[in-house]
Enzyme design. Sequence first.
Site, PDB file in Angstrom:
ATOM      1  N   ASP A 187       0.782  -1.233   0.000  1.00 37.59           N
ATOM      2  CA  ASP A 187       0.000   0.000   0.000  1.00 37.59           C
ATOM      3  C   ASP A 187       0.819   1.291   0.000  1.00 37.59           C
ATOM      4  O   ASP A 187       0.625   2.147  -0.847  1.00 37.59           O
ATOM      5  CB  ASP A 187      -0.983  -0.005   1.174  1.00 37.59           C
ATOM      6  N   CYS A 200     -22.679   6.956  -3.243  1.00 36.26           N
ATOM      7  CA  CYS A 200     -21.706   7.958  -2.803  1.00 36.26           C
ATOM      8  C   CYS A 200     -22.401   9.230  -2.324  1.00 36.26           C
ATOM      9  O   CYS A 200     -23.131   9.864  -3.093  1.00 36.26           O
ATOM     10  CB  CYS A 200     -20.740   8.289  -3.938  1.00 36.26           C
TER      11      CYS A 200
END
Length: 377
Positions: free
Chosen positions: A141, A205
Amino acid sequence: MTTSTSEPTAATREDLIRQEARRLGFDICAFADVREPWPASGRLVEFVEAGRHGQMGWMADTLERRGHPTAMWAEARSAVVLGVNYRPKDDPLARLERRDRGAISVYAQGDDYHDLIKSRLKALARWLQGRFGGELKVFVDTAPLMEKPLAERAGMGWQGKHTNLVSRDFGSWLFLGSILTVLELAPDETGVESCGSCRACLDACPTNAFPAPFQLDARRCISYLTIELKGPIPREFRPALGNRIYGCDDCLAVCPWNKFAKAGAEARLAAREALEAPTLEDLAALDDAGFRALFARNPVKRIGRDRFVRNVLYALGNTGDPELMRAVEPRLDDASALVRGAAAWAAGRLLDPAAYAAVRQARLAQEADPEVRAEWT
């Protein structure tokens, strides 16, 4: 370089790596050839050129290195891509109904997954090199390696319309890590996009952060706003935050593929009781020491107390409960201008006009910071 005395066949080698990965606690292990063309780089360039990365300047700074796995390491031939399932036991969206409680993203309710996955990746890397030899590098990551396209290339799933990885077996709930190696490993078949006409993630969203399917404008994303943005969150987005104080799970949680995933079994990633549904009032009272103690070994710690309390104050303002002004009022005198500004906005949401006007007049008489004054005016 360590060399192997007896080289297993390619198929046996991949099977052995998968077995060791499972033994170390990974839920899935797959392989990709990293030398092939990389269409994901074009999408990344468009994302940065459009300014959709916001304040994440490191994305622009490392754009060339992110362009292809071999840009990170020219000698790499294969990738071992690993995943850990972190699907929650309960619906994370149910917490949004408890307006006086803070909603922390599922991935940030337990120990920091970076530490967990990196330690397992290093253990697998040591085993892999000891067994088969060859140089290798470990990524999780924080390094400039595009892991979601790499996982798609390895057949672990596909990047959905919300731009996150979707798996047939784990839905949208996979932590990823990778090992690049000079070994020639048999690649798995590339994942095939299977979202169809579904747009549940786009419609879920709260801030309309998806300009189009498979595109994200991070500047509108609640995860970016509550985690990466250093200053005040733009006023237009504050009501949409609701009680989300660190990250947002909405687009992940509504994915229909989640129904095929079982709850994650990793104990260290399980939610801590103190972080499942903490009261906003308690969180607003945190000083720096209290913040560091509450979020020890947790990813929330990296944004710091002031940015976190900023988010909490926006959430308090969104409750609409005048009684919670008692939690906001002490923060009007906070040492942090960022916190004072958020408290001013929350006061405007919780006080009636007459009470707000009186508080505003008193605060403007003593406030020197221009951004905080702007919040009052």
